[in-house]
Design an enzyme around this catalytic site. Structure first.
Site, short mmCIF file in Angstrom:
data_model
loop_
_atom_site.label_atom_id
_atom_site.label_comp_id
_atom_site.label_asym_id
_atom_site.label_seq_id
_atom_site.Cartn_x
_atom_site.Cartn_y
_atom_site.Cartn_z
N CYS A 141 0.82 -1.21 0.00
CA CYS A 141 0.00 0.00 0.00
C CYS A 141 0.86 1.26 0.00
O CYS A 141 0.59 2.21 -0.76
CB CYS A 141 -0.94 -0.01 1.20
SG CYS A 141 -0.12 -0.35 2.78
N HIS A 223 -2.17 5.37 6.65
CA HIS A 223 -0.78 5.81 6.71
C HIS A 223 -0.72 7.27 6.25
O HIS A 223 -1.61 7.76 5.56
CB HIS A 223 0.10 5.00 5.76
CG HIS A 223 0.12 3.53 6.00
ND1 HIS A 223 0.52 2.96 7.18
CD2 HIS A 223 -0.18 2.49 5.17
CE1 HIS A 223 0.48 1.64 7.08
NE2 HIS A 223 0.04 1.33 5.87
#
Length: 340
Positions: A141, A223
């Site tokens: 990711c 994130h």
């Protein structure tokens, strides 16, 4: 229409299955689970044919009264390709022990190492390299998000040096075993983190030009990255325009209330996204600046879902279904209802 087997109906696998089901040129022929949990039951409820990933555990599903079609051995040779959603290190073993044995193409996820596959995939950078290949790793990711943004920058200028600080979520929302709860952890404590070399596996020309460091913080939502990219010459307006033109990147504004990862997730909820998934990465418009030809920006990555459209494009590349990566991206985006 090609048949896709999803081996591992978990966080990534269930999202890939749902994404495949929305395409008009591929279908889910089955999904696998290692144990009879609620996700296994949900897979059956959603109409997916369920198979035991570990043949010796088939009886556990029967004992739990979860309808099971058989084991992976009963379905794998019907698949044109397998998307492996297993935990890290298991994907590599599956390639060697299962997929090669049955001569079936497979995509493994970013928890595996670059050397465990023929190449590393990103829809914008390496589609052509992965075209027709048998075993491909779809990068993580974080790497996926960085590759998208660096693509936008590379489209308008030459990158001399990219420095990235990654602020990583501690665990996914459903993970009760991983932390920290009350700490900030350098992970790794050494520099560079693995993310820079991972980007290079997709973008070889950045070898020696990217440096990353990473920390883990006690949050589950997303994130965050802070990028500082030295270039040969660029303007802020050019950066804004490049981001606008790059697929799967959206700009958000703190001035409109989207001033945190929590607000980005709320925005995704308001978009009506299943599981509040945000396949696009979000860049704060106010964070974009250029000083002495160095670009600064901050972006957020929804770790559970940004790689999902890439899995779809990777299927098309490996099965030689579409030569043009942009056409595949656009087709995938339309089917998934992405913003851009």
């Amino acid at each position: 229409m090609v048949g896709v087997l999803v081996n591992g109906y978990g966080s990534i696998g269930k999202r890939v299955a749902d994404a495949v089901a929305k395409q008009d040129d591929m279908k889910v022929i089955g999904v696998t689970k290692t144990k009879p949990d609620f996700e296994a039951r949900m897979a059956v409820t959603k109409g997916y044919k369920l198979f035991a990933a570990i043949p010796e555990k088939k009886h556990l599903f029967e004992e739990a009264n979860i309808p099971i079609e058989g084991t992976i051995e009963d379905i794998i040779e019907d698949a044109d390709i397998v998307v492996d959603g297993a935990p890290k290190k298991i994907g590599k073993a599956n390639v060697e022990n299962v997929y090669k044995k049955h001569n079936v193409k497979a995509i493994i996820q970013g928890g595996e190492k670059a050397k465990d596959a023929e190449d590393s995939f990103n829809s914008l950078w390496s589609y052509n390299r992965c075209y027709g290949k048998d075993y491909i790793r779809l990068v993580s990711c974080n790497t996926t998000g960085l590759c998208r943004t660096l693509y936008a920058i590379d489209s308008i200028t030459d990158i001399l040096k990219a420095r990235v600080v990654l602020v990583r979520r501690a665990a996914d929302p459903n993970d009760i075993k991983t932390g920290p709860i009350n700490a900030i952890i350098p992970d790794p404590v050494t520099v560079p983190s693995h993310h820079g070399p991972d980007v290079v596996s997709v973008i070889p020309k950045l070898d020696g030009k990217i440096m990353t460091s990473a920390i883990i913080v006690p949050t589950t939502l997303m994130h965050m990255h802070s990028l500082m990219v030295e270039t040969t010459g660029v303007t802020k307006d050019a950066v804004l325009d490049a981001i606008e033109k790059t697929p799967r990147i959206i700009k958000v504004k703190a001035s409109e209330g989207i001033d945190s990862t929590a607000k980005i997730i709320e925005y995704s909820r308001d978009l009506g996204r299943l599981r509040y998934d945000l396949n696009e990465i979000a860049i704060w418009e106010e964070s974009i600046n250029v000083v002495d030809n160095e670009i600064y920006l901050m972006q957020a990555i929804h770790q559970e879902s940004d790689v999902i459209p890439e899995n779809i494009d990777c299927i098309r590349a490996m099965l030689e279904m579409e030569e043009d990566n942009i056409k595949s991206i656009e087709k995938t985006n339309r089917a998934l209802g992405l913003l851009k």
